[in-house]
Motif scaffolding. Structure first.
Motif, PDB file in Angstrom:
ATOM      1  N   VAL A  96       0.776  -1.180   0.109  1.00 14.03           N
ATOM      2  CA  VAL A  96      -0.105  -0.017   0.123  1.00 14.03           C
ATOM      3  C   VAL A  96       0.779   1.289  -0.147  1.00 14.03           C
ATOM      4  O   VAL A  96       0.361   2.267  -0.807  1.00 14.03           O
ATOM      5  N   ASP A  97       2.059   1.199   0.706  1.00 15.71           N
ATOM      6  CA  ASP A  97       2.856   2.399   0.790  1.00 15.71           C
ATOM      7  C   ASP A  97       3.324   2.657  -0.620  1.00 15.71           C
ATOM      8  O   ASP A  97       3.552   3.996  -0.905  1.00 15.71           O
ATOM      9  N   ARG A  98       3.895   1.559  -1.257  1.00 11.82           N
ATOM     10  CA  ARG A  98       4.639   1.751  -2.534  1.00 11.82           C
ATOM     11  C   ARG A  98       3.484   2.138  -3.510  1.00 11.82           C
ATOM     12  O   ARG A  98       3.877   3.214  -4.334  1.00 11.82           O
ATOM     13  N   ALA A  99       2.096   1.739  -3.599  1.00 13.90           N
ATOM     14  CA  ALA A  99       1.038   2.286  -4.487  1.00 13.90           C
ATOM     15  C   ALA A  99       0.944   3.673  -4.087  1.00 13.90           C
ATOM     16  O   ALA A  99       0.555   4.548  -5.039  1.00 13.90           O
ATOM     17  N   TYR A 100       0.933   4.113  -3.096  1.00 15.91           N
ATOM     18  CA  TYR A 100       0.436   5.448  -2.615  1.00 15.91           C
ATOM     19  C   TYR A 100       1.664   6.496  -3.049  1.00 15.91           C
ATOM     20  O   TYR A 100       1.580   7.762  -3.404  1.00 15.91           O
ATOM     21  N   ALA A 101       2.955   5.926  -3.005  1.00 13.99           N
ATOM     22  CA  ALA A 101       4.100   6.747  -3.423  1.00 13.99           C
ATOM     23  C   ALA A 101       4.016   6.958  -4.730  1.00 13.99           C
ATOM     24  O   ALA A 101       4.378   8.023  -5.368  1.00 13.99           O
ATOM     25  N   ARG A 102       3.542   5.899  -5.701  1.00  8.06           N
ATOM     26  CA  ARG A 102       3.357   6.066  -7.107  1.00  8.06           C
ATOM     27  C   ARG A 102       2.033   6.961  -7.724  1.00  8.06           C
ATOM     28  O   ARG A 102       2.103   7.793  -8.624  1.00  8.06           O
ATOM     29  N   HIS A 103       1.188   6.748  -6.813  1.00  6.77           N
ATOM     30  CA  HIS A 103      -0.375   7.279  -7.247  1.00  6.77           C
ATOM     31  C   HIS A 103      -1.138   8.543  -6.188  1.00  6.77           C
ATOM     32  O   HIS A 103      -1.901   8.756  -6.511  1.00  6.77           O
ATOM     33  N   GLY A 104      -0.223   8.416  -5.229  1.00  4.61           N
ATOM     34  CA  GLY A 104      -0.780   9.641  -3.943  1.00  4.61           C
ATOM     35  C   GLY A 104      -0.943  10.898  -4.312  1.00  4.61           C
ATOM     36  O   GLY A 104      -1.631  11.361  -3.999  1.00  4.61           O
ATOM     37  N   GLY A 105      -0.038  11.252  -5.258  1.00  6.27           N
ATOM     38  CA  GLY A 105       0.010  12.650  -5.782  1.00  6.27           C
ATOM     39  C   GLY A 105      -1.259  13.143  -6.449  1.00  6.27           C
ATOM     40  O   GLY A 105      -1.861  14.052  -6.082  1.00  6.27           O
ATOM     41  N   ALA A 106      -2.089  12.198  -7.471  1.00  7.38           N
ATOM     42  CA  ALA A 106      -3.174  12.307  -7.634  1.00  7.38           C
ATOM     43  C   ALA A 106      -4.149  12.444  -6.937  1.00  7.38           C
ATOM     44  O   ALA A 106      -5.224  13.135  -7.128  1.00  7.38           O
ATOM     45  N   LEU A 107      -4.280  11.439  -5.872  1.00  5.83           N
ATOM     46  CA  LEU A 107      -5.185  11.401  -4.837  1.00  5.83           C
ATOM     47  C   LEU A 107      -5.173  12.684  -4.139  1.00  5.83           C
ATOM     48  O   LEU A 107      -6.328  13.165  -3.568  1.00  5.83           O
ATOM     49  N   ILE A 108      -4.111  13.088  -3.681  1.00  6.14           N
ATOM     50  CA  ILE A 108      -3.893  14.342  -3.056  1.00  6.14           C
ATOM     51  C   ILE A 108      -4.507  15.359  -3.641  1.00  6.14           C
ATOM     52  O   ILE A 108      -5.264  16.310  -3.080  1.00  6.14           O
ATOM     53  N   VAL A 109      -4.267  15.680  -4.906  1.00 10.15           N
ATOM     54  CA  VAL A 109      -4.965  16.689  -5.637  1.00 10.15           C
ATOM     55  C   VAL A 109      -6.305  16.620  -5.888  1.00 10.15           C
ATOM     56  O   VAL A 109      -7.268  17.717  -5.664  1.00 10.15           O
ATOM     57  N   PHE A 110      -6.878  15.394  -6.523  1.00  7.99           N
ATOM     58  CA  PHE A 110      -8.325  15.336  -6.601  1.00  7.99           C
ATOM     59  C   PHE A 110      -9.377  15.222  -5.457  1.00  7.99           C
ATOM     60  O   PHE A 110     -10.520  15.504  -5.504  1.00  7.99           O
ATOM     61  N   SER A 111      -8.592  14.551  -4.211  1.00 11.36           N
ATOM     62  CA  SER A 111      -9.420  14.535  -3.212  1.00 11.36           C
ATOM     63  C   SER A 111      -9.928  15.666  -2.592  1.00 11.36           C
ATOM     64  O   SER A 111     -10.895  15.803  -1.712  1.00 11.36           O
ATOM     65  N   ARG A 112      -9.333  16.698  -2.827  1.00 19.23           N
ATOM     66  CA  ARG A 112      -9.529  18.244  -2.568  1.00 19.23           C
ATOM     67  C   ARG A 112     -11.126  18.526  -2.984  1.00 19.23           C
ATOM     68  O   ARG A 112     -11.679  19.557  -2.336  1.00 19.23           O
ATOM     69  N   PHE A 113     -11.317  18.185  -3.900  1.00 19.56           N
ATOM     70  CA  PHE A 113     -12.774  18.114  -4.599  1.00 19.56           C
ATOM     71  C   PHE A 113     -13.936  17.467  -4.185  1.00 19.56           C
ATOM     72  O   PHE A 113     -15.031  17.670  -4.611  1.00 19.56           O
ATOM     73  N   ILE A 114     -13.686  16.524  -3.206  1.00 14.27           N
ATOM     74  CA  ILE A 114     -14.750  15.689  -2.786  1.00 14.27           C
ATOM     75  C   ILE A 114     -14.621  15.921  -1.231  1.00 14.27           C
ATOM     76  O   ILE A 114     -13.847  15.718  -0.361  1.00 14.27           O
ATOM     77  N   GLU A 115     -16.068  16.309  -0.666  1.00 18.12           N
ATOM     78  CA  GLU A 115     -16.093  16.626   0.869  1.00 18.12           C
ATOM     79  C   GLU A 115     -15.946  15.257   1.519  1.00 18.12           C
ATOM     80  O   GLU A 115     -16.254  14.257   0.920  1.00 18.12           O
ATOM     81  N   GLY A 116     -15.396  15.482   2.655  1.00 21.49           N
ATOM     82  CA  GLY A 116     -15.279  14.082   3.501  1.00 21.49           C
ATOM     83  C   GLY A 116     -13.535  13.869   3.154  1.00 21.49           C
ATOM     84  O   GLY A 116     -12.870  13.798   4.194  1.00 21.49           O
ATOM     85  N   PHE A 135       4.395  15.108  -1.016  1.00 25.83           N
ATOM     86  CA  PHE A 135       3.274  15.689  -0.283  1.00 25.83           C
ATOM     87  C   PHE A 135       3.335  16.971  -0.526  1.00 25.83           C
ATOM     88  O   PHE A 135       2.087  17.548  -1.007  1.00 25.83           O
ATOM     89  N   LEU A 136       4.381  17.700  -0.051  1.00 27.06           N
ATOM     90  CA  LEU A 136       4.199  19.205  -0.250  1.00 27.06           C
ATOM     91  C   LEU A 136       3.971  19.703  -1.521  1.00 27.06           C
ATOM     92  O   LEU A 136       3.149  20.754  -1.909  1.00 27.06           O
ATOM     93  N   LEU A 137       4.502  19.007  -2.532  1.00 29.94           N
ATOM     94  CA  LEU A 137       4.547  19.405  -3.929  1.00 29.94           C
ATOM     95  C   LEU A 137       2.819  19.280  -4.362  1.00 29.94           C
ATOM     96  O   LEU A 137       2.270  20.340  -4.704  1.00 29.94           O
ATOM     97  N   PHE A 138       2.409  18.085  -4.209  1.00 33.29           N
ATOM     98  CA  PHE A 138       1.024  17.880  -4.717  1.00 33.29           C
ATOM     99  C   PHE A 138       0.032  18.523  -3.759  1.00 33.29           C
ATOM    100  O   PHE A 138      -1.045  18.919  -4.419  1.00 33.29           O
ATOM    101  N   ASN A 139       0.304  18.620  -2.458  1.00 31.12           N
ATOM    102  CA  ASN A 139      -0.397  19.739  -1.700  1.00 31.12           C
ATOM    103  C   ASN A 139      -0.645  21.167  -2.254  1.00 31.12           C
ATOM    104  O   ASN A 139      -1.768  21.452  -2.134  1.00 31.12           O
ATOM    105  N   ALA A 140       0.438  21.711  -2.442  1.00 34.46           N
ATOM    106  CA  ALA A 140       0.471  22.684  -3.019  1.00 34.46           C
ATOM    107  C   ALA A 140      -0.435  23.013  -4.293  1.00 34.46           C
ATOM    108  O   ALA A 140      -1.172  23.994  -4.532  1.00 34.46           O
ATOM    109  N   ILE A 141      -0.186  21.903  -4.955  1.00 31.52           N
ATOM    110  CA  ILE A 141      -0.896  22.032  -6.653  1.00 31.52           C
ATOM    111  C   ILE A 141      -2.279  21.874  -6.203  1.00 31.52           C
ATOM    112  O   ILE A 141      -3.164  22.777  -6.909  1.00 31.52           O
TER     113      ILE A 141
END
Length: 203
Positions: A96-116, A135-141
């Motif tokens: 799970v850690d490796r999967a999040y390392a690869r795709h977590g950036g997209a989740l960080i960006v797009f989850s901002r548009f979903i309440e909860g 995290f800092l990079l994708f959080n800023a984006i």
């Protein structure tokens, strides 16, 4: 929806930029406050000339970014302990850690548009060990795009953004339901695990 915007409008009139920062900041490390409505309220006041849109954008972006950083730290130092207590193998957690390392950036960006999910995405990223710099990079984006859509979008194209917000309400509702289920399930498991450990100690 109209009630939420009306409330946000009054809130922004009363507390201004400080109210905007506080609401968005606290929302972004897990407490369900109406941060998006506050941003939209600020944009509406900027349209009428009562606030400055550039300041609304900067205040909302800095609050969203820093609030998510707090959420990440909470997940990093507290959430991981909870994760390690769950009945899954270390190999599974590593995957799970490796999967999040690869795709977590997209989740960080797009989850901002979903309440909860917007409220807990930083905590999840920290719990799953997402790299700090990534995290800092994708959080800023993500914060920039979120403020652009619901802040600048409403300022320049109010009718379109309000219609989009109305269309997204069912998605927001599902997001809150999913978040509530995850939270209740996690709490129930921890309570069960604690009682089970105490019963074994009493034997």
């Amino acid at each position: 929806m109209n009630h939420a915007l009306l409330f946000a409008h009054h809130w922004m009139v009363e507390y201004g930029y400080f109210g905007l920062f506080g609401t968005v900041f606290v929302e972004n490390f897990g407490i369900p406050l109406p941060g998006q409505s506050a941003l939209m309220g600020g944009a509406m006041l900027a349209r009428s000339g009562d606030m400055d849109m550039a300041r609304v954008f900067f205040v909302a972006w800095s609050a969203a970014f820093s609030g998510d950083v707090i959420g990440y730290l909470i997940g990093r130092y507290l959430g991981r302990r909870v994760l390690d207590r769950l009945p899954v193998s270390n190999i599974t957690i590593a995957k799970v850690d490796r999967a999040y390392a690869r795709h977590g950036g997209a989740l960080i960006v797009f989850s901002r548009f979903i309440e909860g999910f917007r409220q807990i995405n930083g905590i999840i990223a920290g719990s799953l060990g997402m790299a700090w710099k990534a995290f800092l990079l994708f959080n800023a984006i993500g914060a920039f795009l979120w403020c652009s859509v619901w802040g600048l979008g409403l300022y320049y194209a109010a009718d379109t953004i309000l219609h989009l917000w109305q269309l997204m309400q069912p998605i927001h509702t599902l997001g809150w339901i999913a978040t509530a289920i995850l939270f209740i399930t996690g709490i129930a498991y921890l309570i069960w695990r604690s009682r089970k450990n105490r019963s074994h100690e009493g034997i």
